[in-house]
Design a protein around this motif. Structure first.
Motif, PDB file in Angstrom:
ATOM      1  N   GLY A  48      25.361  21.044  79.575  1.00 59.73           N
ATOM      2  CA  GLY A  48      25.673  22.004  80.619  1.00 59.73           C
ATOM      3  C   GLY A  48      27.145  22.179  80.856  1.00 59.73           C
ATOM      4  N   ALA A  49      27.997  21.490  80.094  1.00 61.57           N
ATOM      5  CA  ALA A  49      29.435  21.644  80.273  1.00 61.57           C
ATOM      6  C   ALA A  49      29.847  23.041  79.858  1.00 61.57           C
ATOM      7  CB  ALA A  49      30.179  20.606  79.437  1.00 61.57           C
ATOM      8  N   SER A  50      30.904  23.531  80.499  1.00 65.18           N
ATOM      9  CA  SER A  50      31.407  24.865  80.190  1.00 65.18           C
ATOM     10  C   SER A  50      32.130  24.853  78.851  1.00 65.18           C
ATOM     11  CB  SER A  50      32.353  25.327  81.299  1.00 65.18           C
ATOM     12  OG  SER A  50      32.976  26.531  80.947  1.00 65.18           O
ATOM     13  N   GLY A  83      54.364  29.833  78.453  1.00 69.52           N
ATOM     14  CA  GLY A  83      55.149  29.709  77.223  1.00 69.52           C
ATOM     15  C   GLY A  83      55.407  28.268  76.860  1.00 69.52           C
ATOM     16  N   ALA A  84      55.729  27.429  77.853  1.00 69.30           N
ATOM     17  CA  ALA A  84      55.974  26.010  77.605  1.00 69.30           C
ATOM     18  C   ALA A  84      54.685  25.296  77.222  1.00 69.30           C
ATOM     19  CB  ALA A  84      56.595  25.356  78.835  1.00 69.30           C
ATOM     20  N   TYR A  85      53.577  25.643  77.867  1.00 68.95           N
ATOM     21  CA  TYR A  85      52.295  25.016  77.551  1.00 68.95           C
ATOM     22  C   TYR A  85      51.855  25.378  76.135  1.00 68.95           C
ATOM     23  CZ  TYR A  85      51.852  24.296  82.652  1.00 68.95           C
ATOM     24  OH  TYR A  85      52.042  23.931  83.955  1.00 68.95           O
ATOM     25  N   ARG A  86      51.974  26.652  75.801  1.00 68.55           N
ATOM     26  CA  ARG A  86      51.522  27.103  74.479  1.00 68.55           C
ATOM     27  C   ARG A  86      52.364  26.466  73.372  1.00 68.55           C
ATOM     28  NH1 ARG A  86      51.350  31.970  75.605  1.00 68.55           N
ATOM     29  NH2 ARG A  86      49.099  32.105  75.950  1.00 68.55           N
ATOM     30  N   LEU A  87      53.673  26.407  73.582  1.00 66.96           N
ATOM     31  CA  LEU A  87      54.523  25.808  72.556  1.00 66.96           C
ATOM     32  C   LEU A  87      54.190  24.329  72.379  1.00 66.96           C
ATOM     33  CD1 LEU A  87      56.803  26.041  70.519  1.00 66.96           C
ATOM     34  CD2 LEU A  87      58.436  25.623  72.375  1.00 66.96           C
ATOM     35  N   ALA A  88      53.894  23.633  73.469  1.00 70.68           N
ATOM     36  CA  ALA A  88      53.525  22.221  73.350  1.00 70.68           C
ATOM     37  C   ALA A  88      52.295  22.052  72.466  1.00 70.68           C
ATOM     38  CB  ALA A  88      53.272  21.626  74.734  1.00 70.68           C
ATOM     39  N   ALA A 190      43.283  27.314  78.861  1.00 71.31           N
ATOM     40  CA  ALA A 190      42.868  26.165  78.054  1.00 71.31           C
ATOM     41  C   ALA A 190      41.519  26.432  77.382  1.00 71.31           C
ATOM     42  CB  ALA A 190      42.790  24.911  78.922  1.00 71.31           C
ATOM     43  N   GLU A 191      40.614  27.101  78.091  1.00 76.60           N
ATOM     44  CA  GLU A 191      39.326  27.454  77.476  1.00 76.60           C
ATOM     45  C   GLU A 191      39.528  28.408  76.302  1.00 76.60           C
ATOM     46  OE1 GLU A 191      36.610  28.985  80.412  1.00 76.60           O
ATOM     47  OE2 GLU A 191      35.789  26.990  80.731  1.00 76.60           O
ATOM     48  N   GLU A 192      40.379  29.418  76.522  1.00 77.34           N
ATOM     49  CA  GLU A 192      40.623  30.395  75.459  1.00 77.34           C
ATOM     50  C   GLU A 192      41.301  29.740  74.259  1.00 77.34           C
ATOM     51  OE1 GLU A 192      42.937  33.272  77.510  1.00 77.34           O
ATOM     52  OE2 GLU A 192      41.254  34.011  78.722  1.00 77.34           O
ATOM     53  N   GLY A 194      41.182  26.615  73.460  1.00 77.39           N
ATOM     54  CA  GLY A 194      40.236  25.702  72.837  1.00 77.39           C
ATOM     55  C   GLY A 194      39.306  26.425  71.871  1.00 77.39           C
ATOM     56  N   ARG A 195      38.830  27.598  72.287  1.00 78.26           N
ATOM     57  CA  ARG A 195      37.967  28.372  71.392  1.00 78.26           C
ATOM     58  C   ARG A 195      38.747  28.846  70.165  1.00 78.26           C
ATOM     59  NH1 ARG A 195      35.766  30.222  76.439  1.00 78.26           N
ATOM     60  NH2 ARG A 195      37.313  31.906  76.519  1.00 78.26           N
ATOM     61  N   ARG A 196      39.992  29.285  70.398  1.00 82.95           N
ATOM     62  CA  ARG A 196      40.790  29.818  69.293  1.00 82.95           C
ATOM     63  C   ARG A 196      41.176  28.732  68.293  1.00 82.95           C
ATOM     64  NH1 ARG A 196      46.194  30.992  68.079  1.00 82.95           N
ATOM     65  NH2 ARG A 196      46.995  30.005  69.970  1.00 82.95           N
ATOM     66  N   ARG A 197      41.455  27.544  68.799  1.00 76.42           N
ATOM     67  CA  ARG A 197      41.924  26.453  67.932  1.00 76.42           C
ATOM     68  C   ARG A 197      40.784  25.564  67.440  1.00 76.42           C
ATOM     69  NH1 ARG A 197      47.769  25.532  69.047  1.00 76.42           N
ATOM     70  NH2 ARG A 197      48.408  27.141  70.539  1.00 76.42           N
ATOM     71  N   GLY A 198      39.593  25.747  68.001  1.00 73.24           N
ATOM     72  CA  GLY A 198      38.449  24.965  67.569  1.00 73.24           C
ATOM     73  C   GLY A 198      38.475  23.520  68.013  1.00 73.24           C
ATOM     74  N   ARG A 199      39.144  23.238  69.123  1.00 73.71           N
ATOM     75  CA  ARG A 199      39.187  21.874  69.647  1.00 73.71           C
ATOM     76  C   ARG A 199      39.457  21.923  71.144  1.00 73.71           C
ATOM     77  NH1 ARG A 199      44.483  20.278  70.587  1.00 73.71           N
ATOM     78  NH2 ARG A 199      46.124  21.483  69.544  1.00 73.71           N
ATOM     79  N   GLU A 200      39.146  20.837  71.822  1.00 74.96           N
ATOM     80  CA  GLU A 200      39.401  20.760  73.249  1.00 74.96           C
ATOM     81  C   GLU A 200      40.907  20.772  73.532  1.00 74.96           C
ATOM     82  OE1 GLU A 200      35.748  18.078  75.001  1.00 74.96           O
ATOM     83  OE2 GLU A 200      37.446  17.052  74.074  1.00 74.96           O
ATOM     84  N   VAL A 201      41.292  21.444  74.575  1.00 76.61           N
ATOM     85  CA  VAL A 201      42.668  21.402  75.052  1.00 76.61           C
ATOM     86  C   VAL A 201      42.696  20.506  76.286  1.00 76.61           C
ATOM     87  CG1 VAL A 201      44.572  22.733  76.044  1.00 76.61           C
ATOM     88  CG2 VAL A 201      43.268  23.658  74.116  1.00 76.61           C
ATOM     89  N   TRP A 202      43.360  19.384  76.142  1.00 73.58           N
ATOM     90  CA  TRP A 202      43.427  18.398  77.224  1.00 73.58           C
ATOM     91  C   TRP A 202      44.513  18.759  78.226  1.00 73.58           C
ATOM     92  CZ3 TRP A 202      41.073  13.632  78.448  1.00 73.58           C
ATOM     93  CH2 TRP A 202      40.009  13.283  77.636  1.00 73.58           C
ATOM     94  N   LEU A 203      44.202  18.572  79.511  1.00 73.65           N
ATOM     95  CA  LEU A 203      45.139  18.813  80.605  1.00 73.65           C
ATOM     96  C   LEU A 203      45.359  17.508  81.385  1.00 73.65           C
ATOM     97  CD1 LEU A 203      43.693  22.192  81.955  1.00 73.65           C
ATOM     98  CD2 LEU A 203      45.465  21.863  80.208  1.00 73.65           C
TER      99      LEU A 203
END
Length: 398
Positions: A48-50, A83-88, A190-192, A194-203
């Motif tokens: 049931g996780a998103s 921009g900083a988050y995406r570059l990281a 982060a959801e978007e 994650g889908r694009r990169r095929g892995r979880e994006v940790w926050l």
């Protein structure tokens, strides 16, 4: 190599990707370290996780050492911007950090502090001139503009800018390019991603000055928990870690969500602000004793100490002998994610500075090697590509 050459974006991206690749290939080596010995796979959470959220094995499944993009890739872009988050992420960071403060109408936004004088162009907006004020936050008197005095709609008319332009003049190129993101925007991003990169994006989300905001009727924990539940990141195995300098904030969050919490620790002689308000005489020095660490482990999964608590510096700014904090924390079942690695001479231990320019890069790899060799589980870094390569060097030579 000149400083400008050192910071060429294309070269940084290649280095970051290389570091991530080598680090991934070294996972087996990492698993063999003493501090990772108890990192056995855990049962998957209920369905049931998103999206992909909640399907991993939790924070114990992160690579060791974990590289955390401190406010994103803030060594290269203005901090706490998309921009900083995406570059990281592009550079290979395993986790991306957000600091959370509220607006007047209760939205959580990503800023290092509620004082936005130095991180936005608010001073250039005559319509907000009257909002400049002086207030006391956690015992410190400040004059400027504060998020709690703006609605989200008003805050969105501002643009983010570099916080320390004297040190990072190149980052000012990106001043005005991004707005201040809400944490909900980051969760959607982060959801978007994650889908694009095929892995979880940790926050890695921090409640800033929680006692101060609770006194204003803007409690952070309930708002944060509501968002985490909305986006399926409230479970024990969700790709999120929660942090605060106030232990009571992590205790409160532990009652609201199952996501792991980390207690941040400043200098040994300091006191968490909630301790000051409650009349608790303990200092950070008390919290890093075996007894204090056992107390933290009763409600949190880790600590985020300043690097000086892991290896203190002497009067000349050189590294001394490592403390027993890593060993003691691991014995208490806690992970350690110290802060903050930066490449510039001004932030490095004295023996790793190179040349006389405080803003030039020093021997960052040498400093990182010393810190990582202590057995810490991860590190917050403004330059995640550098930290990834240093982590890869460490695992490759074990």
């Amino acid at each position: 190599m000149t400083q400008g050459e050192h910071r060429t974006p294309a070269r940084r991206t290649v280095l970051g990707a290389a570091g991530a690749t080598v680090l991934g290939a070294s996972a087996a080596l990492t698993a063999g370290t003493a501090q990772a010995a108890d990192r056995a796979p855990q049962a998957a959470p209920a369905a049931g996780a998103s999206g992909a959220h909640g399907r991993g094995r939790g924070y114990r499944s992160l690579p060791v050492p974990t590289v955390i993009g401190h406010r994103g890739a803030s060594g290269y872009r203005p901090e706490h911007t998309l921009g900083a988050y995406r570059l990281a992420l592009d550079l290979g960071a395993h986790v991306i950090e957000q600091d959370l403060v509220p607006t007047r109408d209760g939205h959580l936004v990503c800023r290092h502090e509620n004082d936005i004088t130095g991180t936005t162009d608010v001073a250039d907006h005559p319509e907000f001139a009257s909002r400049r004020t002086t207030k006391t936050v956690d015992g410190t008197r400040l004059t400027g503009w504060f998020t709690e005095d703006f609605t989200l709609a008003e805050l969105k008319t501002l643009r983010a800018k570099e916080r320390i332009p004297g040190n990072r003049q190149e980052n000012t190129l990106y001043d005005g390019r991004w707005t201040v993101p809400t944490f909900e925007e980051v969760l959607r991003w982060a959801e978007e991603e994650g889908r694009r990169r095929g892995r979880e994006v940790w926050l890695y989300a921090e409640t800033k000055h929680p006692s101060h905001f609770r006194s204003l009727g803007l409690g952070l924990e309930e708002r944060l928990a509501k968002l985490l539940r909305r986006y399926g990141r409230h479970r024990a195995h969700s790709p999120v870690i929660l942090q605060s300098f106030e232990p009571s904030s992590i205790q409160r969050l532990a009652k609201l969500v199952d996501a792991p919490g980390v207690v941040l620790l400043s200098g040994a002689g300091t006191r968490p602000w909630d301790f000051t308000e409650a009349g608790d005489p303990r200092t950070v020095a008390d919290l890093i004793t075996p007894e204090g660490l056992r107390w933290i482990s009763s409600y949190a999964k880790g600590i985020g100490p300043t690097l000086d608590l892991v290896i203190p510096r002497d009067a000349g700014g050189r590294l001394g002998t490592p403390t027993t904090l890593v060993r003691d924390a691991h014995q208490a079942g806690l992970v350690l994610h110290p802060y903050t690695h930066r490449n510039e001479n001004a932030f490095l231990p004295a023996e790793f500075r190179r040349g006389t320019d405080p803003n030039a890069y020093g021997d960052s790899f040498g400093a990182l090697r010393k810190y990582l060799e202590t057995g810490i589980d991860g590190i917050f870094s403004d330059n995640p590509d550098t930290a990834l390569l240093a982590a890869a060097d460490l695992t490759a030579h074990r």
